[in-house]
Design a protein around this motif. Structure first.
Motif, PDB file in Angstrom:
ATOM      1  N   MET A   1       0.915  -1.096   0.018  1.00 57.65           N
ATOM      2  CA  MET A   1      -0.231   0.165  -0.111  1.00 57.65           C
ATOM      3  C   MET A   1       0.874   1.297  -0.064  1.00 57.65           C
ATOM      4  SD  MET A   1      -3.053   1.609   0.254  1.00 57.65           S
ATOM      5  CE  MET A   1      -4.142   0.371   1.045  1.00 57.65           C
ATOM      6  N   ILE A   2       0.624   2.122  -0.816  1.00 57.88           N
ATOM      7  CA  ILE A   2       1.317   3.513  -1.074  1.00 57.88           C
ATOM      8  C   ILE A   2       0.288   4.548  -0.401  1.00 57.88           C
ATOM      9  CG2 ILE A   2       2.766   4.929  -2.575  1.00 57.88           C
ATOM     10  CD1 ILE A   2       3.576   2.045  -2.675  1.00 57.88           C
ATOM     11  N   ILE A   3       0.824   5.210   0.503  1.00 57.61           N
ATOM     12  CA  ILE A   3       0.032   6.385   1.204  1.00 57.61           C
ATOM     13  C   ILE A   3       0.558   7.665   0.656  1.00 57.61           C
ATOM     14  CG2 ILE A   3      -0.719   7.414   3.093  1.00 57.61           C
ATOM     15  CD1 ILE A   3      -0.063   4.769   4.691  1.00 57.61           C
ATOM     16  N   ILE A   4      -0.446   8.379   0.025  1.00 52.62           N
ATOM     17  CA  ILE A   4       0.087   9.801  -0.787  1.00 52.62           C
ATOM     18  C   ILE A   4      -0.749  10.821   0.013  1.00 52.62           C
ATOM     19  CG2 ILE A   4      -0.426  11.043  -2.683  1.00 52.62           C
ATOM     20  CD1 ILE A   4      -0.487   8.203  -4.422  1.00 52.62           C
ATOM     21  N   ILE A   5       0.145  11.814   0.430  1.00 45.84           N
ATOM     22  CA  ILE A   5      -0.220  12.879   1.338  1.00 45.84           C
ATOM     23  C   ILE A   5      -0.503  14.106   0.292  1.00 45.84           C
ATOM     24  CG2 ILE A   5       0.086  14.310   3.183  1.00 45.84           C
ATOM     25  CD1 ILE A   5       0.257  11.256   3.883  1.00 45.84           C
ATOM     26  N   GLY A   6      -1.941  14.309   0.162  1.00 44.46           N
ATOM     27  CA  GLY A   6      -2.121  15.394  -0.799  1.00 44.46           C
ATOM     28  C   GLY A   6      -2.951  15.125  -2.121  1.00 44.46           C
ATOM     29  N   TYR A 141       9.886  -1.798   7.721  1.00 45.83           N
ATOM     30  CA  TYR A 141       9.089  -2.766   6.468  1.00 45.83           C
ATOM     31  C   TYR A 141       7.725  -1.798   6.738  1.00 45.83           C
ATOM     32  CZ  TYR A 141      12.701  -6.308   7.554  1.00 45.83           C
ATOM     33  OH  TYR A 141      14.005  -6.627   7.746  1.00 45.83           O
ATOM     34  N   LYS A 142       7.616  -1.126   7.174  1.00 45.25           N
ATOM     35  CA  LYS A 142       6.150  -0.336   6.852  1.00 45.25           C
ATOM     36  C   LYS A 142       6.427   1.109   7.557  1.00 45.25           C
ATOM     37  CE  LYS A 142       4.106  -1.697  11.419  1.00 45.25           C
ATOM     38  NZ  LYS A 142       2.793  -2.295  12.088  1.00 45.25           N
ATOM     39  N   GLU A 152      -1.567   2.364   7.371  1.00 42.89           N
ATOM     40  CA  GLU A 152      -0.213   1.634   7.345  1.00 42.89           C
ATOM     41  C   GLU A 152      -0.275   1.239   5.803  1.00 42.89           C
ATOM     42  OE1 GLU A 152       0.056  -1.941   9.825  1.00 42.89           O
ATOM     43  OE2 GLU A 152       0.308  -0.492  11.844  1.00 42.89           O
ATOM     44  N   GLY A 153       1.013   1.521   5.434  1.00 42.75           N
ATOM     45  CA  GLY A 153       1.541   1.218   4.105  1.00 42.75           C
ATOM     46  C   GLY A 153       2.960   0.708   4.119  1.00 42.75           C
ATOM     47  N   ASN A 154       3.619   0.846   3.048  1.00 44.48           N
ATOM     48  CA  ASN A 154       5.052   0.259   2.639  1.00 44.48           C
ATOM     49  C   ASN A 154       5.712   1.688   2.467  1.00 44.48           C
ATOM     50  OD1 ASN A 154       3.811  -0.274   0.479  1.00 44.48           O
ATOM     51  ND2 ASN A 154       5.422  -1.610  -0.407  1.00 44.48           N
ATOM     52  N   PHE A 309      14.294   8.647   1.082  1.00 41.93           N
ATOM     53  CA  PHE A 309      14.558   8.406   2.495  1.00 41.93           C
ATOM     54  C   PHE A 309      14.345   7.234   3.029  1.00 41.93           C
ATOM     55  CE2 PHE A 309      14.667  12.508   1.478  1.00 41.93           C
ATOM     56  CZ  PHE A 309      16.252  13.368   1.605  1.00 41.93           C
ATOM     57  N   PHE A 310      14.984   6.578   4.048  1.00 47.95           N
ATOM     58  CA  PHE A 310      14.483   5.579   4.988  1.00 47.95           C
ATOM     59  C   PHE A 310      14.474   4.443   4.244  1.00 47.95           C
ATOM     60  CE2 PHE A 310      13.602   9.272   7.689  1.00 47.95           C
ATOM     61  CZ  PHE A 310      14.173   8.756   8.928  1.00 47.95           C
ATOM     62  N   ASP A 311      15.412   3.936   3.293  1.00 45.93           N
ATOM     63  CA  ASP A 311      15.056   2.923   2.347  1.00 45.93           C
ATOM     64  C   ASP A 311      14.027   3.177   1.414  1.00 45.93           C
ATOM     65  OD1 ASP A 311      17.506   1.825   3.481  1.00 45.93           O
ATOM     66  OD2 ASP A 311      16.351   0.728   5.104  1.00 45.93           O
ATOM     67  N   ASP A 312      13.930   4.062   0.632  1.00 46.24           N
ATOM     68  CA  ASP A 312      12.841   4.421   0.107  1.00 46.24           C
ATOM     69  C   ASP A 312      11.574   4.336   0.539  1.00 46.24           C
ATOM     70  OD1 ASP A 312      14.849   4.754  -2.080  1.00 46.24           O
ATOM     71  OD2 ASP A 312      14.646   2.744  -2.721  1.00 46.24           O
ATOM     72  N   GLN A 313      11.193   4.398   1.643  1.00 50.48           N
ATOM     73  CA  GLN A 313       9.903   4.380   2.353  1.00 50.48           C
ATOM     74  C   GLN A 313       9.533   5.664   2.165  1.00 50.48           C
ATOM     75  OE1 GLN A 313      10.948   2.804   6.378  1.00 50.48           O
ATOM     76  NE2 GLN A 313       9.271   1.464   6.293  1.00 50.48           N
TER      77      GLN A 313
END
Length: 349
Positions: A1-6, A141-142, A152-154, A309-313
């Motif tokens: 799951m990708i969480i997009i802000i905006g 991992y999340k 929650e997402g990855n 950043f943060f391993d592409d998180q």
């Protein structure tokens, strides 16, 4: 799951690209509407007028390609006829010759036509309004994104202006100091602009061989343009007023604007159907006060925003992050395309 802000242009386009690849996402939008700094409102006779993003030019190839992809028409800004220039507050407006310039363009049906077209391709349950993000936790991992709920997402995509996420969202663990410092010193496009639009029964200026264009050093209006629709069947003037006029109330602002229009275009300017305005510094999901002055486009396109950043998180989007035409709609499209490609490529590994 990708969480997009905006749920502005960058966030919606990122989601549109992910959906085409079958990658699940959720968009969290703080406002009670989609579009962000694209905000077409409708005046009398259902006349579309722009309170936010309006114009683009031939160099904005990413936006133009998206409009072609989505089958959305655009048209050239009307500039035929006399142009007015007002040098001083007490001086009459004079007609001037402006050098021949490359044309600018507007989106048919209003800029929101682009937003609406993208939104209509998405499942409505994947675009959540009134979700003001308070905290983002980057865990192993999340990711957890906290509003009044927990999502929650990855991966998480910050598709809002850098200054907003730097000042309004708590990150755990903290983002790098240099990134936060640059973000807080990044100018947000439109943040201190005031847009106005005045709707009329007829384009009376065109009948007198006037373009409807005004440039003024006097104010309140600083720039004004013809704002009739593509078919030239609905009639308006639209532009910017000096940001210092945010200090007076809306009734006084409107009075000053109409008086200036009368002084330039004559009494016909007082026969308006309605007046719309947007003081963007009053939009809490656009404007965030700063301690020091930011010059226009300051830190827009800074290379640090192209990093993950943060391993592409955590990935950074929005027009301010784009290395090409940051601060414009084209920049928002560029940023969304780049971020979507990164996510899609990682998903296929």
């Amino acid at each position: 799951m990708i969480i997009i802000i905006g749920a502005g242009l960058s966030g919606l386009l990122t989601a549109y690209r992910l959906q085409k690849e079958g990658i699940p996402f959720k968009i969290l939008e703080a406002r009670n509407r989609i579009g962000g700094r694209i905000n077409t409102v409708y005046g009398a006779n259902n006349t579309p007028v722009e309170m936010g993003a309006t114009w683009f030019n031939k160099e904005h190839k990413h936006l133009k390609a998206l409009l072609v992809e989505l089958g959305i028409e655009y048209f050239e800004q009307y500039m035929d006829g006399e142009v007015f220039f007002q040098r001083f507050a007490n001086s009459a407006a004079e007609t001037i010759q402006i050098p021949k310039q490359a044309p600018s363009y507007r989106i048919s049906g209003g800029t929101f036509n682009l937003i609406k077209t993208l939104y209509q391709q998405l499942a409505k349950e994947d675009v959540l309004l009134n979700q003001s993000v308070k905290e983002i936790k980057l865990l192993n991992y999340k990711v957890q994104v906290i509003t009044n709920e927990v999502f929650e997402g990855n991966k998480v995509v910050l598709a809002i202006p850098p200054k907003l996420w730097a000042k309004k969202i708590l990150f755990e663990p903290s983002l790098p100091n240099h990134l936060m410092s640059i973000a807080k010193q990044t100018h947000t496009w439109m943040e201190d602009s005031i847009k106005i639009a005045v709707t009329y029964k007829q384009a009376f200026w065109q009948n007198k061989n006037r373009s409807g264009t005004l440039f003024s050093n006097a104010g309140p209006i600083t720039e004004l343009y013809d704002h009739c629709n593509h078919q030239r069947s609905k009639y308006a003037l639209c532009g910017f007023i000096d940001s210092s006029f945010k200090q007076i109330d809306d009734v006084e602002r409107r009075y000053r604007v109409i008086e200036q229009l009368k002084s330039v275009f004559g009494e016909k300017a007082s026969e308006f159907l309605d007046y719309k305005e947007c003081v963007w510094s009053k939009e809490e999901n656009t404007f965030e006060a700063t301690d020091v002055f930011h010059y226009p486009h300051q830190n827009n396109g800074n290379p640090i925003f192209s990093q993950s950043f943060f391993d592409d998180q955590l990935l950074i989007s929005s027009t301010e992050s784009a290395p090409e035409f940051p601060g414009y709609m084209d920049g928002a499209v560029y940023a969304a395309n780049v971020i979507a490609k990164k996510i899609i490529a990682a998903h296929k590994v």
